[in-house]
Write a protein that holds these residues in place. Sequence first.
Motif, PDB file in Angstrom:
ATOM      1  N   VAL A 150       0.821  -1.219   0.000  1.00  0.00           N
ATOM      2  CA  VAL A 150       0.000   0.000   0.000  1.00  0.00           C
ATOM      3  C   VAL A 150       0.855   1.271   0.000  1.00  0.00           C
ATOM      4  N   TRP A 151       2.176   1.116   0.055  1.00  0.00           N
ATOM      5  CA  TRP A 151       3.066   2.287   0.096  1.00  0.00           C
ATOM      6  C   TRP A 151       3.456   2.677  -1.313  1.00  0.00           C
ATOM      7  N   LYS A 152       2.974   3.830  -1.786  1.00  0.00           N
ATOM      8  CA  LYS A 152       3.304   4.318  -3.119  1.00  0.00           C
ATOM      9  C   LYS A 152       4.582   5.150  -3.097  1.00  0.00           C
ATOM     10  N   ARG A 153       4.997   5.606  -4.264  1.00  0.00           N
ATOM     11  CA  ARG A 153       6.075   6.582  -4.352  1.00  0.00           C
ATOM     12  C   ARG A 153       5.494   7.985  -4.147  1.00  0.00           C
ATOM     13  N   ALA A 154       6.378   8.990  -4.003  1.00  0.00           N
ATOM     14  CA  ALA A 154       5.917  10.371  -3.799  1.00  0.00           C
ATOM     15  C   ALA A 154       6.758  11.337  -4.619  1.00  0.00           C
ATOM     16  N   ASP A 159       1.445  15.579 -11.289  1.00  0.00           N
ATOM     17  CA  ASP A 159       1.816  14.773 -12.456  1.00  0.00           C
ATOM     18  C   ASP A 159       0.850  13.601 -12.578  1.00  0.00           C
ATOM     19  N   ARG A 160      -0.253  13.831 -13.285  1.00  0.00           N
ATOM     20  CA  ARG A 160      -1.319  12.824 -13.356  1.00  0.00           C
ATOM     21  C   ARG A 160      -0.848  11.527 -14.010  1.00  0.00           C
ATOM     22  N   GLY A 180       2.258   3.391  -8.001  1.00  0.00           N
ATOM     23  CA  GLY A 180       1.780   4.730  -8.337  1.00  0.00           C
ATOM     24  C   GLY A 180       2.468   5.765  -7.476  1.00  0.00           C
ATOM     25  N   PHE A 181       2.230   7.037  -7.799  1.00  0.00           N
ATOM     26  CA  PHE A 181       2.783   8.157  -7.049  1.00  0.00           C
ATOM     27  C   PHE A 181       1.653   8.965  -6.411  1.00  0.00           C
ATOM     28  N   MET A 182       1.942   9.543  -5.247  1.00  0.00           N
ATOM     29  CA  MET A 182       1.105  10.572  -4.658  1.00  0.00           C
ATOM     30  C   MET A 182       1.942  11.834  -4.539  1.00  0.00           C
ATOM     31  N   ILE A 183       1.293  12.979  -4.387  1.00  0.00           N
ATOM     32  CA  ILE A 183       2.044  14.203  -4.169  1.00  0.00           C
ATOM     33  C   ILE A 183       2.569  14.181  -2.727  1.00  0.00           C
ATOM     34  N   LEU A 522      -1.886  18.924 -13.629  1.00  0.00           N
ATOM     35  CA  LEU A 522      -1.707  20.327 -13.999  1.00  0.00           C
ATOM     36  C   LEU A 522      -2.911  20.816 -14.806  1.00  0.00           C
ATOM     37  N   PRO A 523      -3.263  22.102 -14.700  1.00  0.00           N
ATOM     38  CA  PRO A 523      -4.333  22.650 -15.541  1.00  0.00           C
ATOM     39  C   PRO A 523      -3.857  22.802 -16.989  1.00  0.00           C
TER      40      PRO A 523
END
Length: 543
Positions: A150-154, A159-160, A180-183, A522-523
Amino acid sequence: MRPIVEVAQQVNIDADDLELYGKYKAKLSMDLWKRVQDNPDGKLILVTAMNPTPSGEGKTLTSIGLSQALNHVGRKTIAALREPSLGPCMGMKGGATGSGQAQILPADEINLHFTGDIHAITAAHNLLAAMIDNHIFHGNTLQLNPKKIVWKRALDMNDRALRQIVVGMGEGNGAVREDGFMITTASEIMAILCLSENPEDLHDRLGRIIIGYNMDGHPVTARDINAVDAMTVLLKEALKPNLVQTIEGTPVIVHGGPFANIAHGCSSVLGTKMALKLADYVVTEAGFGADLGAEKFFDIKCRQAGLAPDAAVLVVTVKALKYNAGVKRDDLAKLDISAIKIGFANVKRHIENLKKFGVPVVVAINHFAQDWSEEVQLVQELCREIGVTAEISDVWEQGGAGGKKLAESLLTLLEDNPSNYKPLYDLEQPILQKVSTIVKEIYHGRDISLSPTAIKSLHMIEEQGFSHLPVCMAKTPYSFSDQPTLLGAPSNFVITISDLRLLAGAGFIVVITGNVLTMPGLPKVPAAEKMHLDENYHIQGLM
């Protein structure tokens, strides 16, 4: 700017207690905390806001201006604020250090790399991720289930494309698995750093991080992976609060930066407690609207840290009232008395909610040049009708002088209305009862609905014995509901819970609602496109 050594002297911080990062910013030593921890506490004032428009309503600006204003009227004051994240700085929001005559300096450095705290958190987070995959590669003696990690990268960037990835591809690169990554602002390590009170507490919390589950379904922790000591080493300096100043020389402790929509949204406990021992008044803030940041400030930060807030300042704008009444963006500058009356329902609900925590409230009307005086006066009248003072805050244009009336009203409020702070719910209540209490009492929803994934996660958390933890709602900031377009003061809606995540180290359960994501995108036109260095190598376009 004044040298930070001079700014520190205003609140009796010696040069020996500063670890300088150039002339204008410094870290506060742990020895300082040992020296002041027995001092009496000052008054703790929370600055929060109504549900914002996508561009924000000036909560940080008001916090900075109010701290300056309190010093203007002779009260020794420190602001305790969050660190900006590179993600929103380069994305939709731009800089997050205030503006005009109410900003913290050096703004460019604070908005970008500052003293490296967020980078250190990113490094510690990804060290743990690397050690997890390394453990599997070298035999997996803990029998970690690659499908149950359950530990993602950051990464401290929006960065979607990194939300869902596959790691380990290619010969000799380890187990192939989804990741996956989280912010970084959503990382459990960010929450841990902000809630830790000393290095020993930090080390203990890091050890409790659950990184995944073994083949028998039992949790595996960062301590089991033998990553805790190295993570603590990486975070040694980041744990120390940072000292900077406002444009008027008011001391500001800027430390920690969790988002309030996907995390707990408050600056560090250590920074807040240091400020309370050094000043008579401490102005702090909680992210986004009061339905998110303030609720988490009261129910998570204050409860865990034993803090007793004395008052709340609710920031509102004429623009946001009209936006919450359904006025289109192109029409927000037009005089519209009826929209003010409709949009005030949002403000009224936030005031009622704040009072449920037992703290007195004053309203700050963050003033813009294009505001119609008739609309501003109406907001003040509507507040008076429900027994709350509303003062115009002109700190963007006038600095501390523009917040003098707000400061004086706040001081009167503090004198006449002692706080009776209390959390909203009892920790011993079942998890869903705590969630339902927030949904019904703060959001005014009718009920909650759980996805199959959320039901499975709930049962797992209950079986592991963590039902006693507070809950951290991950929700859109733009509405009381989980639907960003449902503006104003909606009621009788159902909140959909898509998942629950246990943050055993931080000490709370994240309840993910609707389509909230822990890695923003990002927008179409990110703020980064407007930034550049001019001919004198000065940064332009960041603020």
